[in-house]
Scaffold this motif. Structure first.
Motif, PDB file in Angstrom:
ATOM      1  N   MET A 177      -8.128   2.152  -0.159  1.00 52.35           N
ATOM      2  CA  MET A 177      -8.339   2.952   1.046  1.00 52.35           C
ATOM      3  C   MET A 177      -8.956   2.099   2.154  1.00 52.35           C
ATOM      4  O   MET A 177      -8.524   2.144   3.316  1.00 52.35           O
ATOM      5  N   GLY A 205      -6.316  -0.341   3.601  1.00 53.19           N
ATOM      6  CA  GLY A 205      -5.328   0.315   4.452  1.00 53.19           C
ATOM      7  C   GLY A 205      -5.897   0.750   5.788  1.00 53.19           C
ATOM      8  O   GLY A 205      -5.262   0.582   6.836  1.00 53.19           O
ATOM      9  N   LEU A 206      -7.108   1.285   5.777  1.00 52.01           N
ATOM     10  CA  LEU A 206      -7.698   1.780   7.021  1.00 52.01           C
ATOM     11  C   LEU A 206      -8.120   0.636   7.938  1.00 52.01           C
ATOM     12  O   LEU A 206      -7.985   0.735   9.163  1.00 52.01           O
ATOM     13  N   LEU A 250       2.570   2.474   3.331  1.00 50.99           N
ATOM     14  CA  LEU A 250       1.753   2.701   4.519  1.00 50.99           C
ATOM     15  C   LEU A 250       2.233   1.814   5.663  1.00 50.99           C
ATOM     16  O   LEU A 250       2.406   0.611   5.501  1.00 50.99           O
ATOM     17  N   PRO A 264      -3.314   4.771  -4.852  1.00 57.50           N
ATOM     18  CA  PRO A 264      -3.488   4.806  -3.389  1.00 57.50           C
ATOM     19  C   PRO A 264      -4.813   5.407  -2.963  1.00 57.50           C
ATOM     20  O   PRO A 264      -5.147   5.373  -1.778  1.00 57.50           O
ATOM     21  N   THR A 265      -5.568   5.967  -3.908  1.00 61.81           N
ATOM     22  CA  THR A 265      -6.843   6.599  -3.548  1.00 61.81           C
ATOM     23  C   THR A 265      -8.054   5.808  -4.028  1.00 61.81           C
ATOM     24  O   THR A 265      -9.180   6.283  -3.895  1.00 61.81           O
ATOM     25  N   ASN A 271       4.505   6.853   9.501  1.00 59.42           N
ATOM     26  CA  ASN A 271       3.570   7.567   8.633  1.00 59.42           C
ATOM     27  C   ASN A 271       3.755   9.075   8.735  1.00 59.42           C
ATOM     28  O   ASN A 271       3.654   9.800   7.740  1.00 59.42           O
ATOM     29  N   LEU A 273       0.817  -1.217   0.000  1.00 56.73           N
ATOM     30  CA  LEU A 273       0.000   0.000   0.000  1.00 56.73           C
ATOM     31  C   LEU A 273       0.848   1.263   0.000  1.00 56.73           C
ATOM     32  O   LEU A 273       0.660   2.169   0.814  1.00 56.73           O
ATOM     33  N   LEU A 303      -4.112   8.485   2.060  1.00 54.16           N
ATOM     34  CA  LEU A 303      -4.215   7.261   2.852  1.00 54.16           C
ATOM     35  C   LEU A 303      -3.386   7.365   4.129  1.00 54.16           C
ATOM     36  O   LEU A 303      -3.829   6.938   5.206  1.00 54.16           O
ATOM     37  N   LYS A 304      -2.200   7.956   4.030  1.00 51.25           N
ATOM     38  CA  LYS A 304      -1.355   8.091   5.224  1.00 51.25           C
ATOM     39  C   LYS A 304      -1.954   9.089   6.209  1.00 51.25           C
ATOM     40  O   LYS A 304      -1.816   8.925   7.426  1.00 51.25           O
ATOM     41  N   THR A 334       1.011   0.193   8.913  1.00 50.05           N
ATOM     42  CA  THR A 334      -0.237  -0.060   9.632  1.00 50.05           C
ATOM     43  C   THR A 334      -0.053  -0.055  11.150  1.00 50.05           C
ATOM     44  O   THR A 334      -1.007   0.187  11.887  1.00 50.05           O
ATOM     45  N   ALA A 339      -4.714   7.276   7.944  1.00 52.72           N
ATOM     46  CA  ALA A 339      -4.262   6.155   8.763  1.00 52.72           C
ATOM     47  C   ALA A 339      -4.185   6.533  10.244  1.00 52.72           C
ATOM     48  O   ALA A 339      -4.453   5.699  11.107  1.00 52.72           O
TER      49      ALA A 339
END
Length: 234
Positions: A121, A124-125, A32, A115-116, A40, A29, A58-59, A34, A62
């Protein structure tokens, strides 16, 4: 298995899981982290100073996802403890659900190109929230173990204790503490290496490894009260 062996196995397993998930998320990702909020922040700062960098949305998201994971876990654990429930088992189950969502959304996003995109998204979240739960479990329910997702402090403690052992200024407690912090460091590193190979070979399906580990942990923790009750009856 005695208490010391159980603690060593538990801390090593959770550290392996954290290193594995963090590394796979980083590779898959767009860098990213996690389980590593500090990382981040660094990447966000670097990207803001360089307009040629790819989207950092995304970062940015996060961090609140991690906070929600920690806060949600705190409320969840408190509610379970008020009912005298198996807080560790149910907390592992919550992390398992979020981590499975991370894997499922990642598979749906494959091939990962932006990444969007929605699936990226979501993946990643969910992964970041899962590791927020992981961190909360470490602080709230497993505080007697060495941290399993933050290795800087662990490495610092291992080095300090090793120096004391070598200079002859250590006692039995120092040696015991050194090993307590050493095992998670080694396991985290092994998990990170394993995740890199797994992602290149299997993509997001490589997350089946930590998912399976959590399934076993949930099963074992739910069986603990039954085992204790059986032993008491004998």
């Amino acid at each position: 298995m005695n208490a010391a062996q159980r603690n060593r196995l538990q801390s090593s397993s959770l550290a392996f899981l954290a290193g594995y998930v963090d590394t796979l998320g980083f590779i898959a990702l767009f860098g990213l982290f996690t389980a590593h909020v500090t990382g981040n922040f660094i990447l966000i700062g670097a990207a803001l100073a360089d307009s040629s960098q790819m989207s950092i949305l995304l970062k940015f998201l996060a961090f609140p996802a991690f906070v929600i994971g920690v806060a949600g876990a705190r409320l969840y654990i408190a509610a379970i403890q008020r009912r005298n429930g198996a807080a560790l088992a149910w907390s592992f189950l919550l992390q398992l659900i979020l981590l499975t969502g991370f894997m499922a959304c990642g598979i749906a996003a494959t091939p990962v190109q932006s990444p969007t995109s929605g699936w990226v998204m979501a993946s990643g979240l969910l992964g970041t929230a899962a590791m927020g739960v992981h961190s909360a479990i470490s602080r709230l329910l497993l505080a007697h173990l060495a941290p399993t997702s933050l290795m800087t402090g662990n490495v610092t403690q291992v080095v300090i204790d090793t120096v004391d052992v070598l200079r002859g200024g250590a006692d039995g407690a120092t040696t015991e503490r050194c090993f307590k912090f050493l095992w998670p460091v080694l396991s985290f590193g092994i998990g990170a290496i394993a995740a890199a190979f797994a992602y290149h070979a299997f993509g997001f399906a490589g997350l089946l490894v930590p998912v399976a580990m959590l399934v076993v942990m949930v099963w074992n923790e739910f069986r603990q009260p039954q085992a204790a009750a059986g032993a008491a009856a004998k």
